[in-house]
Scaffold this active site. Structure first.
Site, short mmCIF file in Angstrom:
data_model
loop_
_atom_site.label_atom_id
_atom_site.label_comp_id
_atom_site.label_asym_id
_atom_site.label_seq_id
_atom_site.Cartn_x
_atom_site.Cartn_y
_atom_site.Cartn_z
N GLY A 50 0.81 -1.21 0.00
CA GLY A 50 0.00 0.00 0.00
C GLY A 50 0.84 1.26 0.00
O GLY A 50 0.51 2.24 -0.67
N THR A 51 1.93 1.25 0.75
CA THR A 51 2.78 2.45 0.83
C THR A 51 3.31 2.82 -0.55
O THR A 51 3.26 3.98 -0.97
CB THR A 51 3.95 2.21 1.80
OG1 THR A 51 3.41 1.87 3.08
CG2 THR A 51 4.84 3.42 1.93
N ASN A 126 -7.97 3.43 8.69
CA ASN A 126 -7.36 2.22 9.29
C ASN A 126 -7.55 2.13 10.80
O ASN A 126 -7.38 1.06 11.36
CB ASN A 126 -5.88 2.14 8.93
CG ASN A 126 -5.16 3.45 9.03
OD1 ASN A 126 -5.53 4.42 8.36
ND2 ASN A 126 -4.15 3.51 9.87
N GLN A 154 -7.79 -0.32 3.39
CA GLN A 154 -8.64 -0.92 4.43
C GLN A 154 -10.03 -1.26 3.93
O GLN A 154 -10.81 -1.87 4.67
CB GLN A 154 -8.75 0.05 5.63
CG GLN A 154 -7.45 0.27 6.35
CD GLN A 154 -7.02 -0.92 7.20
OE1 GLN A 154 -7.82 -1.79 7.54
NE2 GLN A 154 -5.75 -0.98 7.55
N SER A 174 -3.58 -3.17 -0.63
CA SER A 174 -2.42 -3.85 -0.04
C SER A 174 -2.79 -5.29 0.27
O SER A 174 -3.88 -5.56 0.81
CB SER A 174 -2.02 -3.12 1.24
OG SER A 174 -1.07 -3.87 1.95
N HIS A 176 -1.75 -7.61 2.52
CA HIS A 176 -1.94 -8.19 3.85
C HIS A 176 -3.18 -7.69 4.56
O HIS A 176 -3.50 -8.18 5.65
CB HIS A 176 -0.68 -8.02 4.70
CG HIS A 176 -0.30 -6.61 5.02
ND1 HIS A 176 -0.26 -6.14 6.30
CD2 HIS A 176 0.07 -5.59 4.24
CE1 HIS A 176 0.12 -4.87 6.28
NE2 HIS A 176 0.34 -4.53 5.05
N THR A 212 11.78 -6.73 -11.40
CA THR A 212 11.21 -8.07 -11.59
C THR A 212 10.05 -8.29 -10.63
O THR A 212 10.14 -7.97 -9.44
CB THR A 212 12.32 -9.13 -11.37
OG1 THR A 212 13.34 -8.86 -12.34
CG2 THR A 212 11.80 -10.54 -11.54
N CYS A 301 4.87 6.12 18.47
CA CYS A 301 5.93 6.44 19.41
C CYS A 301 6.96 7.27 18.68
O CYS A 301 7.69 6.77 17.85
CB CYS A 301 6.55 5.15 19.94
SG CYS A 301 7.71 5.49 21.24
N1 PLP Z 1 -2.88 2.81 3.81
C1 PLP Z 1 -3.62 2.34 4.82
C2 PLP Z 1 -4.98 2.91 5.05
C3 PLP Z 1 -3.12 1.31 5.64
O1 PLP Z 1 -3.87 0.86 6.65
C4 PLP Z 1 -1.83 0.81 5.37
C5 PLP Z 1 -1.25 -0.23 6.22
O2 PLP Z 1 -1.61 -0.43 7.36
C6 PLP Z 1 -1.10 1.35 4.31
C7 PLP Z 1 -1.66 2.34 3.55
C8 PLP Z 1 0.27 0.86 3.99
O3 PLP Z 1 0.23 -0.39 3.36
P1 PLP Z 1 1.52 -1.34 3.37
O4 PLP Z 1 1.73 -1.75 4.78
O5 PLP Z 1 1.12 -2.48 2.47
O6 PLP Z 1 2.63 -0.57 2.80
#
Ligand code: PLP
Length: 367
Positions: A50-51, A126, A154, A174, A176, A212, A301
């Protein structure tokens, strides 16, 4: 996924038969992800998560001098990208949210400027699970000459997604968060949207993401997308919402001085964010973890001090309430017995922590 770690080891860009096998698997996964999102397979770019998808959408479009509109409750993948853009000569408007954690589309409309290039507002938060009015924002976008990205990390697999209904140009998911592995994700890029890549290299992913492909991860994401779509089509998530609602109902009934953050907003079916008066979220999190229940707080933190969640504080909640809030989220493997187990623990642990708390004043609690 397993065969793609062993017998199907070909590089999907190779011409030989090993490569052709893995190329076919990657393209099948692309079709499955496209089907989940209601787009064409060619509009899917696989990423490392996702990032990266968020970063590709934002940095792929926005240049110094541009203005972007985002919200105060985005994930840090978006917020810190916006912050970086500010230091690189871009203007950023952070639209606020109301007490339920909702963006007002009229605020987005009012924030538009002649140099606005991109609106990036998440689909589901999230920490609270609150669903943003993305379709209404999409209508604003249709009237203005701007791009619209939504972080649907999410939301994917939890609510139906149709990129045409939303009217977005870019949408991140994303792996996971939808029962696929960590380290894989995808960005929907509407046909005709020209993105500057983040990485420079080969012409993978139609020159939008060099490198790749992570074939096993992509295969996992594709299969997770198929399973998620089937579950959504069969209405299976209603069961998850019922379990989540039971968690909320029972906690509010059994444990005094509690409240659900964002309770009156539309939300994804698996998440609830609950406030426990007089409790430090981290203390509750650790105490529950020791008993086998994994929950989370949105606190960060930074420099040794625990900062209250930026999402809950943006909703106008006082720092103590943000610090005393916990996110519970369910997955599709959770059962009614898991909910029983969680409920049996929570009231006991909260009572014990409150007995130890110097700030919790039972007499002052209004029921
Ligand atoms: N965006 C949201 C709303 C998320 O909850 C998360 C991960 O918790 C991300 C982006 C980032 O995704 P990733 O951990 O796959 O980089």
């Amino acid at each position: 996924m397993r065969p793609y770690f062993s017998e199907h080891f070909g590089n999907a860009s190779s011409i030989h038969h090993h490569g052709q096998e893995t190329r076919a698997a990657v393209e099948r996964a692309r079709e499955s992800v496209a089907s989940l999102l209601g787009c064409k397979p060619a509009e899917i770019v696989f990423t490392s998560g996702g990032t990266e998808a968020d970063n590709l959408a934002i940095f792929g479009l926005v240049k110094p001098g541009d203005h972007i509109i985002t919200s105060t409750i985005e994930h840090h993948a978006v917020l810190n990208s916006a912050k970086h853009l500010q230091s690189a000569g871009c203007e950023v408007t952070y639209v606020p949210v109301d007490g339920q954690g909702l963006v007002d589309p009229d605020d987005v409309r009012r924030a538009l400027r002649p140099n606005t290039k991109l609106i990036t507002i998440m689909m589901a938060n999230n920490e609270t699970g609150v669903l943003q009015p993305v379709e209404e924002i999409g209508k604003i976008v249709a009237e203005a000459d701007v791009y619209f990205h939504t972080d649907a990390v999410q939301a994917a697999g939890k609510v139906p997604i149709d990129v045409k209904r939303i009217g977005c140009d870019l949408l991140s998911i994303s792996g996971h968060k939808m029962h696929a592995p960590q380290g894989v994700g995808a960005l929907f890029v509407r046909k005709g949207t020209s993105l500057t890549p983040l990485f420079w290299g080969g012409s993978h992913e139609r020159s939008r993401r060099a490198g790749t492909e992570n074939v096993a991860g992509i295969v996992g994401l594709g299969r997770a997308a198929e399973l998620a779509k089937a579950a959504l089509d069969r209405g299976e998530l209603a069961h998850m919402a019922e379990m989540r609602n039971r968690v909320e109902r029972e906690i509010l009934k059994k444990v005094e001085a509690t409240a659900v953050n964002g309770a009156n907003a539309p939300r994804v079916p698996n998440t609830t964010n609950i406030y426990f008066d007089g409790i430090e979220g981290e203390a509750l999190q650790i105490a529950l973890d020791l008993k086998g229940l994994a929950v989370s707080t949105g606190a960060a933190c930074s420099s040794g001090a625990i900062e209250p969640s930026h999402v809950l504080t943006a909703m106008g909640l006082p720092a103590e309430r943000a610090r005393g809030s916990i996110r519970f989220s369910l997955g599709k493997q959770n059962t009614a017995e898991d909910v029983d187990f969680a409920l049996s623990l929570i009231s006991k642990v909260v009572t014990r922590l409150r007995e130890l708390s110097p700030v919790y004043n039972k007499e002052a609690v209004s029921h």
